[in-house]
Scaffold this motif. Structure first.
Motif, PDB file in Angstrom:
ATOM      1  N   ILE A  94       0.844  -1.200   0.000  1.00  0.00           N
ATOM      2  CA  ILE A  94       0.000   0.000   0.000  1.00  0.00           C
ATOM      3  C   ILE A  94       0.877   1.249   0.000  1.00  0.00           C
ATOM      4  CG2 ILE A  94      -1.633   1.343   1.404  1.00  0.00           C
ATOM      5  CD1 ILE A  94      -2.981  -1.304   2.114  1.00  0.00           C
ATOM      6  N   ALA A  95       1.952   1.204   0.812  1.00  0.00           N
ATOM      7  CA  ALA A  95       2.863   2.360   0.861  1.00  0.00           C
ATOM      8  C   ALA A  95       3.517   2.587  -0.499  1.00  0.00           C
ATOM      9  CB  ALA A  95       3.931   2.133   1.925  1.00  0.00           C
ATOM     10  N   MET A 100      -8.897   4.713   3.587  1.00  0.00           N
ATOM     11  CA  MET A 100      -8.044   3.945   2.671  1.00  0.00           C
ATOM     12  C   MET A 100      -8.779   2.786   2.017  1.00  0.00           C
ATOM     13  SD  MET A 100      -4.533   3.733   4.714  1.00  0.00           S
ATOM     14  CE  MET A 100      -3.633   5.200   5.093  1.00  0.00           C
ATOM     15  N   ARG A 154      -2.243  -2.329  19.191  1.00  0.00           N
ATOM     16  CA  ARG A 154      -1.078  -3.215  19.109  1.00  0.00           C
ATOM     17  C   ARG A 154      -0.047  -2.864  20.183  1.00  0.00           C
ATOM     18  NH1 ARG A 154      -0.200  -6.769  14.825  1.00  0.00           N
ATOM     19  NH2 ARG A 154      -1.832  -6.626  13.257  1.00  0.00           N
ATOM     20  N   GLU A 155       0.106  -1.580  20.444  1.00  0.00           N
ATOM     21  CA  GLU A 155       1.048  -1.171  21.491  1.00  0.00           C
ATOM     22  C   GLU A 155       0.498  -1.541  22.862  1.00  0.00           C
ATOM     23  OE1 GLU A 155       2.257   2.998  20.004  1.00  0.00           O
ATOM     24  OE2 GLU A 155       3.714   2.436  21.534  1.00  0.00           O
ATOM     25  N   ARG A 167     -11.336  15.100   3.530  1.00  0.00           N
ATOM     26  CA  ARG A 167     -11.986  14.518   4.694  1.00  0.00           C
ATOM     27  C   ARG A 167     -13.143  15.442   5.090  1.00  0.00           C
ATOM     28  NH1 ARG A 167      -8.714  12.702  10.107  1.00  0.00           N
ATOM     29  NH2 ARG A 167     -10.309  11.353  10.934  1.00  0.00           N
ATOM     30  N   VAL A 194      -0.319  18.542  11.994  1.00  0.00           N
ATOM     31  CA  VAL A 194      -0.507  18.319  10.559  1.00  0.00           C
ATOM     32  C   VAL A 194      -1.124  19.562   9.916  1.00  0.00           C
ATOM     33  CG1 VAL A 194      -1.617  16.847   8.850  1.00  0.00           C
ATOM     34  CG2 VAL A 194      -0.902  15.880  11.031  1.00  0.00           C
ATOM     35  N   ARG A 200       6.734  12.465  11.465  1.00  0.00           N
ATOM     36  CA  ARG A 200       5.812  11.428  11.955  1.00  0.00           C
ATOM     37  C   ARG A 200       5.406  10.646  10.714  1.00  0.00           C
ATOM     38  NH1 ARG A 200       0.491  11.509  13.124  1.00  0.00           N
ATOM     39  NH2 ARG A 200       0.271  13.760  13.087  1.00  0.00           N
ATOM     40  N   LEU A 232       4.087   4.899   7.438  1.00  0.00           N
ATOM     41  CA  LEU A 232       4.117   3.981   6.306  1.00  0.00           C
ATOM     42  C   LEU A 232       2.932   4.170   5.361  1.00  0.00           C
ATOM     43  CD1 LEU A 232       5.843   1.774   5.001  1.00  0.00           C
ATOM     44  CD2 LEU A 232       4.440   0.075   6.113  1.00  0.00           C
ATOM     45  N   ILE A 233       1.709   3.946   5.869  1.00  0.00           N
ATOM     46  CA  ILE A 233       0.572   4.084   4.955  1.00  0.00           C
ATOM     47  C   ILE A 233      -0.201   5.374   5.213  1.00  0.00           C
ATOM     48  CG2 ILE A 233       0.272   1.632   4.512  1.00  0.00           C
ATOM     49  CD1 ILE A 233      -1.956   1.653   6.588  1.00  0.00           C
ATOM     50  N   GLU A 234       0.291   6.157   6.160  1.00  0.00           N
ATOM     51  CA  GLU A 234      -0.388   7.432   6.425  1.00  0.00           C
ATOM     52  C   GLU A 234      -0.093   8.403   5.291  1.00  0.00           C
ATOM     53  OE1 GLU A 234      -2.307   8.370   8.894  1.00  0.00           O
ATOM     54  OE2 GLU A 234      -2.222   6.492   9.994  1.00  0.00           O
ATOM     55  N   PRO A 235      -1.097   9.011   4.718  1.00  0.00           N
ATOM     56  CA  PRO A 235      -0.819   9.973   3.655  1.00  0.00           C
ATOM     57  C   PRO A 235      -0.174  11.254   4.191  1.00  0.00           C
ATOM     58  CG  PRO A 235      -3.172   9.866   4.116  1.00  0.00           C
ATOM     59  CD  PRO A 235      -2.527   8.842   4.975  1.00  0.00           C
ATOM     60  N   VAL A 236      -0.384  11.520   5.473  1.00  0.00           N
ATOM     61  CA  VAL A 236       0.165  12.744   6.054  1.00  0.00           C
ATOM     62  C   VAL A 236       1.377  12.389   6.911  1.00  0.00           C
ATOM     63  CG1 VAL A 236      -0.346  14.741   7.481  1.00  0.00           C
ATOM     64  CG2 VAL A 236      -2.126  13.714   6.083  1.00  0.00           C
ATOM     65  N   ARG A 237       2.525  12.972   6.580  1.00  0.00           N
ATOM     66  CA  ARG A 237       3.751  12.657   7.316  1.00  0.00           C
ATOM     67  C   ARG A 237       4.426  13.961   7.717  1.00  0.00           C
ATOM     68  NH1 ARG A 237       4.960   8.388   2.515  1.00  0.00           N
ATOM     69  NH2 ARG A 237       3.606   6.750   3.292  1.00  0.00           N
ATOM     70  N   GLU A 252      11.183  11.811  22.409  1.00  0.00           N
ATOM     71  CA  GLU A 252      10.391  10.650  22.838  1.00  0.00           C
ATOM     72  C   GLU A 252      11.276   9.420  23.059  1.00  0.00           C
ATOM     73  OE1 GLU A 252       6.787   8.046  21.036  1.00  0.00           O
ATOM     74  OE2 GLU A 252       6.762  10.182  20.589  1.00  0.00           O
ATOM     75  N   PHE A 289       3.918  -1.122  15.403  1.00  0.00           N
ATOM     76  CA  PHE A 289       3.220   0.085  15.844  1.00  0.00           C
ATOM     77  C   PHE A 289       3.193   1.158  14.750  1.00  0.00           C
ATOM     78  CE2 PHE A 289       5.455  -1.229  20.000  1.00  0.00           C
ATOM     79  CZ  PHE A 289       4.593  -2.306  20.137  1.00  0.00           C
ATOM     80  N   LEU A 290       3.844   0.890  13.641  1.00  0.00           N
ATOM     81  CA  LEU A 290       3.877   1.789  12.484  1.00  0.00           C
ATOM     82  C   LEU A 290       4.364   3.187  12.851  1.00  0.00           C
ATOM     83  CD1 LEU A 290       0.574   0.742  10.688  1.00  0.00           C
ATOM     84  CD2 LEU A 290       2.872  -0.128  10.348  1.00  0.00           C
ATOM     85  N   ARG A 291       5.394   3.236  13.674  1.00  0.00           N
ATOM     86  CA  ARG A 291       5.981   4.523  14.065  1.00  0.00           C
ATOM     87  C   ARG A 291       7.407   4.567  13.520  1.00  0.00           C
ATOM     88  NH1 ARG A 291       4.378   6.821  18.843  1.00  0.00           N
ATOM     89  NH2 ARG A 291       6.313   6.299  19.860  1.00  0.00           N
TER      90      ARG A 291
END
Lengths: 427, 619
Positions: A75-76, A99, A387-388, B252, B273, B368, B371-376, B386, B584-586
């Protein structure tokens, strides 16, 4: 003609031949074991046969973590599969920013009647009024038990309204040193530190790990009810010794199944997805099993968690309509019936789950069905940071059982940490 | 002496690289501006299609529209004086509005794309790129026509940024040709080249501004048109308010109670953002807010490519200057070229697979990035704060440091094994093979086998201990022994490899030193301490450095055997990084952890070189 010129001509012809294939290839991604892969393969082939020029490529991965990595990466990279299997825990991640296609308004167009689906499973995949996947199947968590061990111990089998006290009494009776060598070799139950297996026990004891709004844990995870429920669960190994040592049986080895199927464990938490692990032994007569709802604490309502997966279509695929039709095909009556008959899950389609239950002579399906009535949507289907949270919670068990920490203190610290996790996770 | 040529082939190549970089820069800017125009057109086409599907009544007995009403609705938009650019609406394949450019018939591929129902398409007619969006039926399932939009943004023949780059390309190429000439002083040559690179950077920033403006304008056009059409739809009683979102399908939509809508597009911050928002008043009294990431905030890839061209320009110019200076020194020049020829493949590999990802990790650490977030969004040092304040990260770094202790242990055992097997013979070779085997075995398979062996109740190791009357511990289940168990496995795996390296080192020590020492009456221990060990120092350094680096990168054993437990006793830093990124996709904080790991490794390696890297004196 020289040899190199011939090779060049062949190469050009091959390229033209490839370009000449005007057909469409759709990609379906799933995590599935070989049995499931066989079923999926059959259905994508049928879809290809039914539509001229459409080819479906099935990309199955056995390991769920690896599957998730692949889906996220694709997806990425902007090359998502046209249809993919969505686990309930990933719903919040994909729901954000829209999405996934909302399939709710299009269900009838692809030949599916929304009213035919179990509303509880539709509820899991519905976020802000949008249905993000077509349910494939679902399961509540229940208890599986060995009937022969119960009979040998001379104790009654679990009933639909079993309480924790009944469970503890039975587990103690089932915990035995069968060969009198001074070592316990048959245990009443199996202890697991993974949250997805013990959350139902906490709920059925009146506790919870998060507060109802899902935004914080303080006041709920460290509440007396949760503490009492978790202490009771930990006592299986800490005090009552009705389960094998905590960490000796890691899930990768699948030892809980071996121990259960060989009659060394009397009861264990399970979902429908593990039924194929028991059934061959039951059919061979090597084990006689029964299912019961998760027992509840006296005074608390019975409760269990429902897990589900469904076929989703990313919003940015090249041919969404065709992809939706494929998703519908993968989730249609025939596919769900095949899966249900193999015992992989309960069908999301009520007509099928009811017909399977009626045809079932073992009584197992009736137990699963009745458990659904006390089922809840898993936190993972609603909370992005789950998940965390799920990674942090087993620390409480480790701290108490391995490091001797006070449970209330461990819960209080975990609640603070989880509050921080949820606070930094955008809803 | 043979006179130098006006320009050498290498000088010519350098000039070509400079010209290519400039051309690439110009094309990138042009492409980016066209992309913004296309985005504005596509957004407008989708908005019109959404609007028409909302306001046009359904025809009798179906989900298609009343043709007259569709024509009327389309005409209303086209006649709006506030609508800049061109619009055409087609029902089936018949155009409803006529314009200067006839879009029909569409080619089969475009028609197929639009008929699929959701995808947008682009066609080129009369030198204009036209964006097309499908017009869906009332059920939003079948495509019953399409909407074409072009020239939503004002058209300039050549954007100012591109114009300047065009002129500068010619100047830079001539300048490069000049630099490639012999006869300039070295200082003048390199100063000129550096100034040219600075000028190029300024030009890049200027050109980027043109793109930035186009992106901002594009966002405004999309949101303004969406707002205008949605507002018009909202006033029609037959339109369901819940469906108005479809006018701005890419944004949105949020419903806000009790707030008056703003009448223009605004830029706001939503958390960290940036967002561009436009608002519509609904009949219910609520405000419908559309928000999207401003397109000008999505230009990171564009800037990366632009600076890449600047880098290539600098390289080309440097190469040209060097080629000019090297004229007349043919031998040096040829040797240098051959050397670079050999290095180039490894360099490319290093840049693509090491340096590139490293730079990307630095980039990620300030964002931030999900991966799949459109906003980074850029978050400054927040990820660093952190991670550096996270006790769990420091714990994992501590566990890793503890785990690293297996390296010197393995080295000691491997050196002993190498000394014992530094002979010839079939059995010796067999023994070496057996010891080396674990190193070339599948890591996962090895971990699984050891997991079984270490199993507390029925594992091989505890069974062996039980045979001699010892009750074995729960190796992987006890926080005190879990890490030790993983270390034991690592020793077993690495032993053979390190032994082979030591063997190679031992066999590189000339026998004459040992013979001389024997003649002088030195014993075995003295020979080992005074000759073998000092001469093995480079080998020891190599094994120590590579062993330490690989130990800090341990992942698979932990992932398979313990998953970081029990009680996080085996949660090594790479496992933690993996969890942070993939579970955690961070990726931002995971990148910071990677950078801290890199810094730790650099420090450890520097210390090792400092202590052991002294040259050995063979006196």
């Amino acid at each position: 003609m020289t040899r190199s010129a011939s090779l060049a001509l062949i190469a050009i012809a091959a390229i033209i031949a490839c370009r000449g294939d005007a057909g469409v290839t759709l990609r379906v991604a799933s995590w599935s074991d070989p049995i499931e892969q066989g079923i999926e393969k059959r259905y994508v082939e049928r879809f290809s046969d039914a539509r001229t020029g459409v080819r479906v490529s099935l990309e199955s991965v056995t390991n769920q973590d690896e599957y998730r990595d692949r889906i996220l990466t694709s997806i990425a990279a902007g090359t998502p599969p046209d249809v993919f299997l969505l686990d309930n825990i990933d719903i919040p991640v994909f729901a954000k920013r829209g999405m996934l296609l909302d399939v709710a308004p299009l269900m009838r167009r692809i030949g599916l009647d929304p009213a035919g689906f179990d509303p509880r499973v539709l509820d899991i995949f519905t976020v802000d009024g949008k249905l993000l996947a077509i349910p494939k199947g679902f399961t509540p968590m229940v208890l599986v038990y060995n009937k022969r061990l119960f009979k040998a111990a001379g104790i009654p089998e679990p009933t639909a309204d079993w309480t924790w006290d009944d469970f503890t009494r039975a587990a103690k009776a089932l915990t035995r040193d069968t060969d009198d060598d001074g070592v316990i070799d048959q245990f009443g139950t199996f202890f697991d530190r993974r949250v997805f297996l013990w959350i139902s026990w906490i709920w059925s004891g009146g506790g919870d790990v998060l507060c109802p709004d899902g935004q914080h844990a303080s006041g709920c995870l460290d509440s007396p009810a949760t503490s009492r429920a978790l202490r009771w669960y930990l006592d299986w190994v800490a005090k009552d010794s009705i389960a094998p040592r905590v960490y000796t049986l890691r899930h990768t080895l699948g030892d809980q199944f071996r121990l259960f199927n060989s009659g060394r464990i009397g009861m264990m938490t399970t979902g429908h997805f593990w039924l194929p692990r028991f059934r061959p032994y039951a059919e061979q007569g090597r084990i006689d099993i029964g299912f019961a709802p998760i027992p509840h604490r006296e005074g608390s309502r019975p409760s269990t968690v429902i897990y589900a997966s469904g076929w989703a279509v990313p919003g940015n695929v090249a041919r969404p309509r065709l992809a939706l039709e494929l998703a519908g095909f993968m989730a249609d009556t025939l596919a769900q019936r095949t899966r249900s008959q193999l015992g992989l899950e309960i069908s999301g389609l009520r007509a099928i789950s009811e017909s399977i239950r009626r045809a079932d002579t073992t009584g197992w399906e009736a137990v699963f069905d009745s458990a659904v009535s006390s089922g809840r949507v898993p936190w993972g289907a609603r909370i992005r940071g789950w998940r965390e949270v799920e990674n942090r919670l087993p620390d409480v068990i480790d701290q108490v059982l391995l490091q001797g920490k006070d449970l209330d203190q461990a819960l209080s610290e975990a609640a603070r940490d989880i509050d921080a996790i949820l606070a930094r996770t955008e809803p | 002496m043979k006179p130098s040529r006006w320009i050498t082939w290498t000088g010519f190549i350098g000039v070509m690289v400079v010209a290519a970089a400039m051309t690439g820069l110009a094309l990138t800017v042009r492409h980016a501006i066209l992309r913004e125009r296309r985005a504005a057109d596509t957004g407008s086409a989708v908005a019109v299609a959404g609007y028409l599907s909302l306001v046009t009544p359904v025809g009798p007995g179906g989900s298609d529209y009343q043709l007259a009403a569709l024509l009327s609705s389309a005409n209303t938009i086209a006649a709006n004086t506030a609508w800049t650019g061109h619009i055409q609406v087609a029902w089936r394949s018949a155009p409803l509005l006529r314009d200067s450019i006839d879009l029909t018939p569409l080619d089969p591929a475009t028609s197929a794309l639009l008929n699929d129902g959701y995808a947008t398409a682009h066609v080129t007619r009369a030198g204009r790129e036209i964006s097309l969006a499908p017009l869906l039926d009332h059920d939003q399932w079948n495509s019953v026509g399409w909407v074409g939009v072009w020239n939503s943004l004002p058209v300039e023949p050549i954007p100012s940024g591109v114009r300047w780059i065009g002129i500068m390309t010619v100047i830079a190429t001539l300048f490069a040709v000049h630099l490639a000439q012999p006869g300039h002083s070295s200082r003048r040559r390199w100063t000129s080249a550096s100034l040219a690179v600075v000028a190029m950077l300024l030009l890049t920033l200027e050109a980027g501004q043109s793109v930035q403006s186009a992106a901002r304008l594009s966002t405004d056009v999309i949101l303004n048109r969406g707002r205008m059409l949605a507002q018009r739809a909202a006033t029609i009683p037959q339109v369901n308010e819940n469906d108005i979102d479809r006018v701005l399908a890419g944004a949105r939509a949020t419903r806000i109670a009790g707030q008056l809508p703003a009448d223009s597009v605004r830029r706001v911050m939503k958390g960290d953002v940036p967002a561009a928002v436009s608002e519509v008043a609904l009949r219910s009294g609520n405000t419908l807010q559309f928000s999207m990431l401003p397109r000008e905030a999505e230009l990171e890839t564009f800037w990366a490519v632009m600076f890449g061209w600047v880098g290539l320009f600098g390289l080309g110019l440097g190469f040209t200057a060097w080629a000019g200076a090297a004229q007349g020194q043919r031998r040096t020049f040829r040797e240098t070229m051959v050397a670079w020829g050999f290095i180039a493949p490894a360099m490319v590999h290093l840049v693509v697979f090491s340096l590139g990802p490293l730079l990307f990790a630095v980039y990620l650490s300030f964002h931030r990035w999900g991966l799949i977030e459109p906003v980074r969004p850029f978050v400054g040092l927040s990820n660093f704060r952190e991670v550096l304040g996270d006790p769990r990260f420091w714990h994992s770094l501590g566990v890793t440091a503890l785990y690293t202790l297996y390296v010197p242990l393995t080295m000691a055992v491997a050196l002993a094994a190498a000394l014992a097997l530094d002979r010839s013979g079939v059995r010796i070779r067999l023994a070496r093979g057996v010891l080396f085997l674990p190193f070339i075995s599948s890591v996962v398979a090895v971990a699984l086998v050891w997991q079984w062996m270490l199993q507390a109740d029925f594992g091989l190791i505890n069974a062996g201990l039980a045979a001699i009357g010892v009750t074995g511990p729960d190796w992987l289940g006890n926080p005190r022994t879990a890490l030790l168990s993983v270390m034991l496995l690592s020793i077993w795996v690495q032993l053979g490899y390190q032994m082979m390296i030591f063997l190679a080192g031992l066999q590189g020590i000339p026998g004459v030193y040992h013979d001389a020492a024997r003649v002088d009456g030195a014993g075995a221990w003295q020979r080992f301490r005074r000759i073998t060990l000092p001469l093995l120092r480079p080998t020891i350094l190599f094994v120590l450095v590579t062993g330490t680096i690989s130990s800090f990168q341990v992942f698979t054993y932990v992932s398979v055997m313990t998953e970081g437990g029990p009680a996080r006793a085996t949660e090594v830093v790479v496992f933690r990084i993996y969890q942070e990124a993939w579970e955690f996709l961070r990726f931002g904080t995971a990148s910071v952890m990677s950078l801290v790991l890199l810094a730790t490794l650099l420090l450890a390696t520097w210390l090792q070189f400092r202590w052991l890297g002294r040259k050995v004196e063979l006196v």
